[in-house]
Design a protein around this motif. Structure first.
Motif, mmCIF file in Angstrom:
data_model
loop_
_atom_site.group_PDB
_atom_site.id
_atom_site.type_symbol
_atom_site.label_atom_id
_atom_site.label_comp_id
_atom_site.label_asym_id
_atom_site.label_seq_id
_atom_site.Cartn_x
_atom_site.Cartn_y
_atom_site.Cartn_z
ATOM 1 N N LEU B 199 -7.938 -13.635 17.714
ATOM 2 C CA LEU B 199 -8.240 -12.379 17.030
ATOM 3 C C LEU B 199 -6.968 -11.803 16.415
ATOM 4 N N MET B 200 -5.880 -11.832 17.187
ATOM 5 C CA MET B 200 -4.602 -11.335 16.666
ATOM 6 C C MET B 200 -4.135 -12.211 15.496
ATOM 7 N N LYS B 201 -4.319 -13.523 15.666
ATOM 8 C CA LYS B 201 -3.823 -14.443 14.648
ATOM 9 C C LYS B 201 -4.562 -14.280 13.317
ATOM 10 N N TYR B 202 -5.888 -14.109 13.405
ATOM 11 C CA TYR B 202 -6.686 -14.186 12.179
ATOM 12 C C TYR B 202 -7.207 -12.842 11.671
ATOM 13 N N LYS B 203 -6.839 -11.739 12.346
ATOM 14 C CA LYS B 203 -7.498 -10.500 11.918
ATOM 15 C C LYS B 203 -7.115 -10.100 10.499
ATOM 16 N N HIS B 204 -6.014 -10.636 9.988
ATOM 17 C CA HIS B 204 -5.661 -10.331 8.602
ATOM 18 C C HIS B 204 -6.072 -11.440 7.643
ATOM 19 N N THR B 207 -10.044 -13.154 1.956
ATOM 20 C CA THR B 207 -10.262 -13.869 0.702
ATOM 21 C C THR B 207 -9.334 -13.259 -0.339
ATOM 22 N N VAL B 208 -9.161 -13.949 -1.439
ATOM 23 C CA VAL B 208 -8.295 -13.440 -2.490
ATOM 24 C C VAL B 208 -8.792 -12.072 -2.981
ATOM 25 N N SER B 209 -10.113 -11.961 -3.151
ATOM 26 C CA SER B 209 -10.640 -10.667 -3.615
ATOM 27 C C SER B 209 -10.313 -9.559 -2.635
ATOM 28 N N GLU B 210 -10.421 -9.853 -1.348
ATOM 29 C CA GLU B 210 -10.104 -8.832 -0.346
ATOM 30 C C GLU B 210 -8.621 -8.495 -0.376
ATOM 31 N N LEU B 211 -7.798 -9.539 -0.546
ATOM 32 C CA LEU B 211 -6.349 -9.308 -0.549
ATOM 33 C C LEU B 211 -5.922 -8.449 -1.741
ATOM 34 N N GLN B 212 -6.590 -8.680 -2.846
ATOM 35 C CA GLN B 212 -6.221 -7.922 -4.041
ATOM 36 C C GLN B 212 -6.477 -6.436 -3.852
ATOM 37 N N GLU B 213 -7.399 -6.126 -2.943
ATOM 38 C CA GLU B 213 -7.710 -4.706 -2.715
ATOM 39 C C GLU B 213 -6.712 -4.043 -1.764
ATOM 40 N N THR B 214 -5.953 -4.850 -1.048
ATOM 41 C CA THR B 214 -4.987 -4.249 -0.137
ATOM 42 C C THR B 214 -3.702 -3.940 -0.908
ATOM 43 N N THR B 215 -2.917 -3.096 -0.302
ATOM 44 C CA THR B 215 -1.677 -2.722 -0.977
ATOM 45 C C THR B 215 -0.545 -3.683 -0.636
ATOM 46 N N GLU B 216 -0.815 -4.547 0.343
ATOM 47 C CA GLU B 216 0.250 -5.456 0.778
ATOM 48 C C GLU B 216 0.584 -6.478 -0.312
ATOM 49 N N ASP B 217 1.714 -7.065 -0.179
ATOM 50 C CA ASP B 217 2.077 -8.135 -1.101
ATOM 51 C C ASP B 217 1.386 -9.415 -0.621
ATOM 52 N N TYR B 218 0.191 -9.619 -1.128
ATOM 53 C CA TYR B 218 -0.622 -10.694 -0.556
ATOM 54 C C TYR B 218 -0.107 -12.081 -0.895
ATOM 55 N N ILE B 219 0.566 -12.195 -2.020
ATOM 56 C CA ILE B 219 1.081 -13.516 -2.383
ATOM 57 C C ILE B 219 2.114 -13.961 -1.356
ATOM 58 N N GLN B 220 2.975 -13.016 -0.993
ATOM 59 C CA GLN B 220 3.987 -13.315 0.011
ATOM 60 C C GLN B 220 3.333 -13.600 1.362
ATOM 61 N N LEU B 221 2.325 -12.770 1.699
ATOM 62 C CA LEU B 221 1.665 -12.884 3.000
ATOM 63 C C LEU B 221 1.034 -14.264 3.197
ATOM 64 N N ARG B 225 2.072 -17.196 5.789
ATOM 65 C CA ARG B 225 1.058 -17.619 6.763
ATOM 66 C C ARG B 225 -0.188 -18.127 6.031
ATOM 67 N N PRO B 226 -0.133 -19.364 5.544
ATOM 68 C CA PRO B 226 -1.219 -19.887 4.693
ATOM 69 C C PRO B 226 -2.584 -19.893 5.386
ATOM 70 N N TYR B 227 -2.595 -19.930 6.728
ATOM 71 C CA TYR B 227 -3.882 -19.967 7.440
ATOM 72 C C TYR B 227 -4.660 -18.664 7.296
ATOM 73 N N LEU B 228 -3.996 -17.637 6.750
ATOM 74 C CA LEU B 228 -4.697 -16.356 6.583
ATOM 75 C C LEU B 228 -5.534 -16.307 5.311
ATOM 76 N N LYS B 229 -5.435 -17.348 4.521
ATOM 77 C CA LYS B 229 -6.157 -17.315 3.262
ATOM 78 C C LYS B 229 -7.557 -17.939 3.418
ATOM 79 N N ILE B 230 -8.556 -17.147 3.127
ATOM 80 C CA ILE B 230 -9.924 -17.668 3.103
ATOM 81 C C ILE B 230 -10.219 -18.052 1.660
ATOM 82 N N GLU B 231 -10.541 -19.316 1.466
ATOM 83 C CA GLU B 231 -10.775 -19.787 0.099
ATOM 84 C C GLU B 231 -12.070 -19.213 -0.458
ATOM 85 N N GLU B 232 -12.051 -18.938 -1.730
ATOM 86 C CA GLU B 232 -13.237 -18.411 -2.392
ATOM 87 C C GLU B 232 -13.574 -19.357 -3.553
ATOM 88 N N TRP B 233 -14.811 -19.819 -3.593
ATOM 89 C CA TRP B 233 -15.212 -20.703 -4.681
ATOM 90 C C TRP B 233 -16.336 -20.055 -5.491
#
Lengths: 340, 291
Positions: B199-204, B207-221, B225-233
């Protein structure tokens, strides 16, 4: 060509499943209405004489695939043979029982043929349709009526463009009726080896334990049925006791089955069996819509429930408001006192 | 024994088993907004079977594949909290109105894109449709054999899975050569709970769409930690034929929706008093309903 086909499922001892016979009766009605023939397809091993069970339901053509590897049922060989047959015969309507076999097989066939499939229909009728957008008219479509959204709504589904129109129907939903005992159809044998290949046997059966059908809840005159409110498997004994005395069968709601109070075979409702007994005694059943759909055609309904507002009471003729542990022993007592 | 590559098909569904009073609108249509969205129960049973294989056969990976609106990414995270390794969300407005055939077409393209795989596993059926069609139809479109109504995957030996099936009146033990499609019953063991570490590992995970809505620097994130990316097709990623998707790709059409109404009866309300029960029994015996 363009006839109605019913898939006939074979049980152990080469008995045609009841659900298939019920569908033959429905298929005959539809065939008469659409002015076409009723055909059936049966696959299995040592099927000599199987037509005797099938023709009386008014079947005009019976397609038989008889081969040692076709019993017990396996998905791929059945799918290969039946899709080939359908591509050749071009049925307009195909009906499967919504059994574990029918629900395993029908989607595989519908996907291959890229045609519409409607699961668990509770009613099949013929009707017309006009497409609002294009104004195009369709005559004599199969209206496939089924509960949706957990049973809260009833949807009428149609397949305007694709053929065959495929539907599955659960056991007990349609009524089985002999059409004519001496009805003569013709048998067409399927050349099995032409249609099945080695890759169809990538799944093989190692062990099989199928119990013979123990309960005949569908044809019972009286049913004593229990829900989650019965409270435990132990408490169900009281229902069995009452059933014994009344000569009834015991049934249960989905909640009672899920809770492990009673076996799945006795489940009444949309995902179980549909019943129409003379008397239905609902004990501790709240009456979710899914359950009511499977028993509301009972001639007389008695509900025993401590909750006055349970939905079952809306369709009950008598609603006894109280605990089953108090009420059932009294029913037993006064039944015994007053019957001869 | 080698590890297995498993794809779990999962669906986010409205909780139709707990339909409250406000779930139906006055006109008899379903108010989806009033129903909580949950992980389809039998898909959780399927996930548990996959997790058990992962424990048993080292090197096994579990990929979650779901089709739905952007918020369906929630169930991918739910699966990750329980042990899934990664996830793919296929989402596109063009999927709207898909019946089981159009859905299985889209899912099968995604499954093919994830080749090679050993097992595609999912629940027997989803509670919002109860059709049990999508599993077998994906199997057909991917052209692999199927084992439906599975209750337990017993073992993996000689490139075969040994599976126990629960049928109407008994069980069957079958062996199937990989790759296979398996659908799992609700009689299978329930899925384990979330794991606190996962839960701690994956709570962040997003998907790219979700990341774009956050203020964080998602590209860096996701770089760190590539495992945090949920692919969207989308449809374009799947090379899908438009005419096989959504409403146009669905041979079944809904002609009519009605509210289920049972004719209510004027019920006679009885108490538990001896008098009332005795007179009911007498009446039923007299009119030959019983006895």
């Amino acid at each position: 060509m363009n006839n109605i086909f019913v898939f006939c499922e074979i049980e152990d001892n080469n008995i045609v499943a009841d659900v298939s016979l019920e569908l033959l009766t429905k298929g005959k009605t539809l065939a008469n209405e659409l002015n076409c023939k009723l055909e059936a397809v049966v696959l299995g091993n040592n099927l000599n004489g199987i037509e005797k069970q099938i023709f009386p339901y008014g079947v005009d053509v019976l397609h038989v695939a008889d081969e040692p590897r076709l019993f017990p049922y396996l998905t791929l060989p059945f799918a290969s043979i039946i899709t080939s047959l359908f591509e050749q015969e071009k049925p307009q309507i195909v009906i499967f029982g919504a059994s574990t076999i029918g629900r395993d097989l029908a989607p595989r066939i519908a996907s291959y043929m890229r045609c519409g499939l409607t699961a668990d229909c509770t009613s099949l009728v013929v009707g017309n349709h006009t497409e609002n957008r294009t104004g195009k008219e369709y005559k004599n479509l199969l209206y496939q009526i089924r509960p949706a959204f957990g049973g809260n709504i009833l949807a009428t589904i149609i397949n305007p463009e694709t053929r065959p129109q495929i539907a599955t129907v659960r056991e007990g939903v349609m009524k089985k009726e002999i059409f004519a005992l001496d009805y003569k159809g013709i048998i067409k044998n399927i050349d099995v080896t032409k249609y099945i290949k080695d890759e169809d046997f990538l799944v093989r059966i190692i062990e099989r334990h199928i119990e013979p059908k123990k309960v005949n809840i569908k044809n019972a005159n009286i049913i004593v049925s229990g829900g989650y409110g019965v409270g435990s498997k132990e408490n169900f004994k009281l229902l069995y006791e009452l059933a014994e005395i009344l000569g009834a069968e015991v049934g249960g709601s989905r909640a009672a089955v899920d809770a492990g109070y009673i076996e799945h075979e006795r489940q009444i409702g949309q995902t179980g069996v549909t019943v129409r007994p003379k008397l239905y005694i609902a004990c501790g059943i709240s009456g979710q819509i899914q359950h009511r759909a499977g028993m509301f055609e009972s001639s007389l309904i008695i509900s025993i429930n401590s909750d006055k507002n349970a939905p079952i009471n809306n369709i009950a003729d008598y609603a006894i408001i109280g605990d089953i542990n108090e009420v059932i022993p009294k029913i037993i007592k006064y039944y015994k006192q007053n019957s001869k | 024994m080698r590890g297995l590559k498993i794809i779990v098909l999962a669906k986010q569904v409205p909780d139709t088993h707990n339909v409250g009073k406000d779930a139906m609108k006055a006109d008899g249509t379903v108010n989806r907004a009033a129903l909580p969205a949950i992980f389809n129960p039998e898909d959780l049973n399927a996930l548990e079977q996959a997790l058990k294989l992962k424990e048993k056969y080292e090197g096994t990976t579990i990929t979650i594949l779901t089709m739905g609106p952007p918020r369906a990414a929630e169930i991918i995270r739910e699966a990750m909290y329980r042990g899934a390794d990664n996830g793919y969300l296929i989402t596109d407005r063009k999927f709207a109105g898909s019946d089981t055939l159009a859905t299985s077409y889209a899912l099968s393209l995604a499954v093919k894109k994830l080749k090679p795989f050993d097992i595609v596993i999912c629940g027997r059926q989803a509670i919002d449709g109860d059709t049990a069609q999508v599993g077998p139809q994906v199997g057909e479109k991917v052209n692999i054999p199927q084992i439906t109504y599975a209750e337990e995957i017993l073992s993996f030996e000689n490139e075969e899975l040994i599976v126990k099936r629960r049928l109407e009146r008994g069980i069957e033990i079958v062996a199937g050569k990989l790759p296979l499609l398996i659908t799992v019953n609700s009689s299978a063991p329930a899925c384990r709970n979330r794991n606190a570490k996962l839960l701690m590992k994956y709570k962040h995970a997003k998907t790219v769409s979700e990341l774009q809505e956050t203020t964080e620097d998602y590209i860096q994130l996701t770089k760190d930690r590539p495992y945090l990316k949920i692919e969207e097709w989308s449809v374009a990623d799947l090379n899908a034929k438009d005419e096989w998707l959504g409403l146009s790709g669905s041979p079944t059409k809904v002609k009519k929706i009605e509210n289920v109404v049972f004719k209510t009866k004027e019920s006679k309300i009885l108490s538990t008093s001896d008098n009332e029960i005795e007179s009911l029994m007498k009446e039923l015996i007299e009119n030959h309903t019983i006895g």
